[in-house]
Design an enzyme around this catalytic site. Structure first.
Site, PDB file in Angstrom:
ATOM      1  N   TRP A 102      -9.054  11.291   0.911  1.00 45.35           N
ATOM      2  CA  TRP A 102      -8.165  11.968   1.869  1.00 45.35           C
ATOM      3  C   TRP A 102      -7.946  11.137   3.107  1.00 45.35           C
ATOM      4  CZ3 TRP A 102      -4.969  15.072  -0.140  1.00 45.35           C
ATOM      5  CH2 TRP A 102      -5.331  15.817  -1.268  1.00 45.35           C
ATOM      6  N   ASP A 171      -9.454  16.001  10.262  1.00 45.26           N
ATOM      7  CA  ASP A 171      -9.031  16.806   9.112  1.00 45.26           C
ATOM      8  C   ASP A 171     -10.249  17.617   8.660  1.00 45.26           C
ATOM      9  OD1 ASP A 171      -8.278  17.865   6.692  1.00 45.26           O
ATOM     10  OD2 ASP A 171      -7.673  15.965   5.783  1.00 45.26           O
ATOM     11  N   LYS A 195      -8.846  26.719   1.470  1.00 49.53           N
ATOM     12  CA  LYS A 195     -10.247  26.562   1.065  1.00 49.53           C
ATOM     13  C   LYS A 195     -11.128  27.577   1.777  1.00 49.53           C
ATOM     14  CE  LYS A 195      -8.842  21.853   0.611  1.00 49.53           C
ATOM     15  NZ  LYS A 195      -8.682  21.739  -0.827  1.00 49.53           N
TER      16      LYS A 195
HETATM   17  N1  PMP Z   1      -7.172  16.965   3.396  1.00 48.64           N
HETATM   18  C1  PMP Z   1      -8.218  17.380   2.654  1.00 48.64           C
HETATM   19  C2  PMP Z   1      -9.601  17.090   3.145  1.00 48.64           C
HETATM   20  C3  PMP Z   1      -7.988  18.074   1.476  1.00 48.64           C
HETATM   21  O1  PMP Z   1      -9.031  18.489   0.739  1.00 48.64           O
HETATM   22  C4  PMP Z   1      -6.668  18.355   1.058  1.00 48.64           C
HETATM   23  C5  PMP Z   1      -6.343  19.161  -0.189  1.00 48.64           C
HETATM   24  N2  PMP Z   1      -7.265  19.281  -1.129  1.00 48.64           N
HETATM   25  C6  PMP Z   1      -5.615  17.876   1.839  1.00 48.64           C
HETATM   26  C7  PMP Z   1      -5.909  17.209   3.019  1.00 48.64           C
HETATM   27  C8  PMP Z   1      -4.189  18.099   1.443  1.00 48.64           C
HETATM   28  O2  PMP Z   1      -3.865  19.417   1.543  1.00 48.64           O
HETATM   29  P1  PMP Z   1      -2.469  20.012   1.020  1.00 48.64           P
HETATM   30  O3  PMP Z   1      -2.547  20.016  -0.473  1.00 48.64           O
HETATM   31  O4  PMP Z   1      -2.441  21.373   1.615  1.00 48.64           O
HETATM   32  O5  PMP Z   1      -1.397  19.129   1.514  1.00 48.64           O
END
Ligand code: PMP
Length: 359
Positions: A102, A171, A195
């Site tokens: 990420w 994040d 989550k």
């Molecule tokens: N950052 C993290 C730490 C994530 O776990 C996720 C999704 N699993 C995202 C960003 C991206 O999120 P989205 O699918 O809502 O764009």
């Protein structure tokens, strides 16, 4: 109807009490004669829900008046671009920490807006640890320092922030509200809801007010943090039902005793699961024990030819979505706030039993 233990990384399990309350209020919210889904976002009823969600989140995270709470759409992936578009305006460079998949995605988007300096990375260690923050060389003129505090795929969590004079942008999509943090140490915190907060479709942003001055008028209006803040996140129609569910989850969390209480439970849950993994040579977790995520617990089987059978049998035992992310394979148990200790115990006892039969 029977509900199973859901280990999905997201959209993830919601507290059953919240789903039941939403069900009870589905046709007629508090005597309004309509569902929340059917009301104007400008109605006094919905405005009260939005205000309640903000007030509860402020209480839960102890957020001071120096910060704005925004509800934005587009997912955390949109924020990977929206954040540099707002906060790097007028800056030549941004600093990023790289701890996994990420972080990499956030960096790739940020590069479209400014020069990105990766000031620390654990890529060479296979993202099994958090880089040493004691010797960071951070350009003091960069816009902010970004990190992903919990790498959902790798199962790696940062528990101590680096020392820096820059605003820290974090994040926290997969660990927000899972443990107590000091919000005043951050410039901005953001998290997709799906989550630990509610259904997909809304992201929570907590932005220090002085940073809002950076947003430029040339930004698309709905992307502009300052405009969002000035309009109470209602420039256009917000994801009303997702915000309503978030408010119910915040209420549930308050009833559990707040973040301090859920943190204790989260520590106990994670410790029990990692202990079961470490006690066996059949299962293993590759992450540096100091940085093991309390929310996402990846583990592999010594014999990966048993993976498909493990998934099949675990599903049959009422343990859903234990397959690891498609990029890494193996297994992953996501154990957010809504996962009760009983779910962890059920997983551990299934793992013991599977090992006995196939180990
Ligand atoms: N950052 C993290 C730490 C994530 O776990 C996720 C999704 N699993 C995202 C960003 C991206 O999120 P989205 O699918 O809502 O764009």
């Amino acid at each position: 109807m029977s509900r199973v233990y859901n280990f999905c990384s997201g959209p993830a399990a919601l507290p059953e009490a919240v789903l039941k309350k939403a069900q009870a209020e589905m046709l007629d919210w508090h005597g309004a004669g309509v569902s929340v889904m059917e009301m104007s976002h400008r109605s006094s009823e919905f405005m009260s829900i939005l205000a309640s969600a903000k007030a509860r989140l402020s209480r839960l995270m102890n957020i001071s008046d120096d910060y704005e709470i925004l509800f934005v759409q587009g997912g955390a992936s949109t924020l990977f671009a929206q954040i540099p578009a707002n906060l790097a305006n007028g800056f030549d460079a941004i600093s990023y920490v790289d701890t996994g998949a990420w972080s990499v995605k956030a960096i790739a988007e940020a590069k479209k807006y400014a020069k990105v300096n990766v000031v620390a990375s654990s890529k060479e260690q296979g993202y099994r640890t958090v880089p040493d923050f004691s010797q960071l060389e951070i350009d003091p003129d960069s816009a902010y320092l970004h990190l992903c505090e919990n790498e959902t795929i790798g199962g790696l969590e940062i528990f101590d922030l680096p020392q820096t004079s820059l605003p820290i942008v974090s994040d926290m999509s997969s660990n927000i509200l899972s443990r107590q943090i000091d919000v005043s140490k951050y410039g901005m915190i953001y998290a997709g809801a799906q989550k630990n907060i509610g259904p997909a479709g809304v992201c929570i942003c907590i932005v220090r007010k002085d940073l809002l001055k950076r947003s430029s008028d040339v930004l698309p209006t709905v992307w502009n943090f300052a405009t969002l803040a000035a309009n109470d996140s209602m420039i256009n129609t917000p994801p009303t039902f997702a915000i309503y569910l978030a408010d119910l989850v915040f209420e549930w969390l308050e009833e559990q005793g707040g973040v301090a209480a859920i943190e204790k439970l989260n520590i106990a849950k994670a410790e029990a699961l990692y202990a079961a993994i470490d006690a066996s040579s059949f299962y293993s977790n590759p992450i540096d024990p100091k940085y093991r995520s309390r929310m996402n617990v990846p583990f592999i089987l010594a014999d990966n030819s048993l993976d498909a059978l493990f998934i099949k049998e675990s599903e049959a035992a009422g343990l859903r979505t234990l397959a690891g992310h498609r990029s890494v394979g193996g297994m992953r148990a996501s154990i957010y706030n809504a996962m009760p200790m009983e779910g962890i115990q059920a997983l551990i006892s299934f793992m013991h039993d599977f090992e006995k039969r196939h180990g």
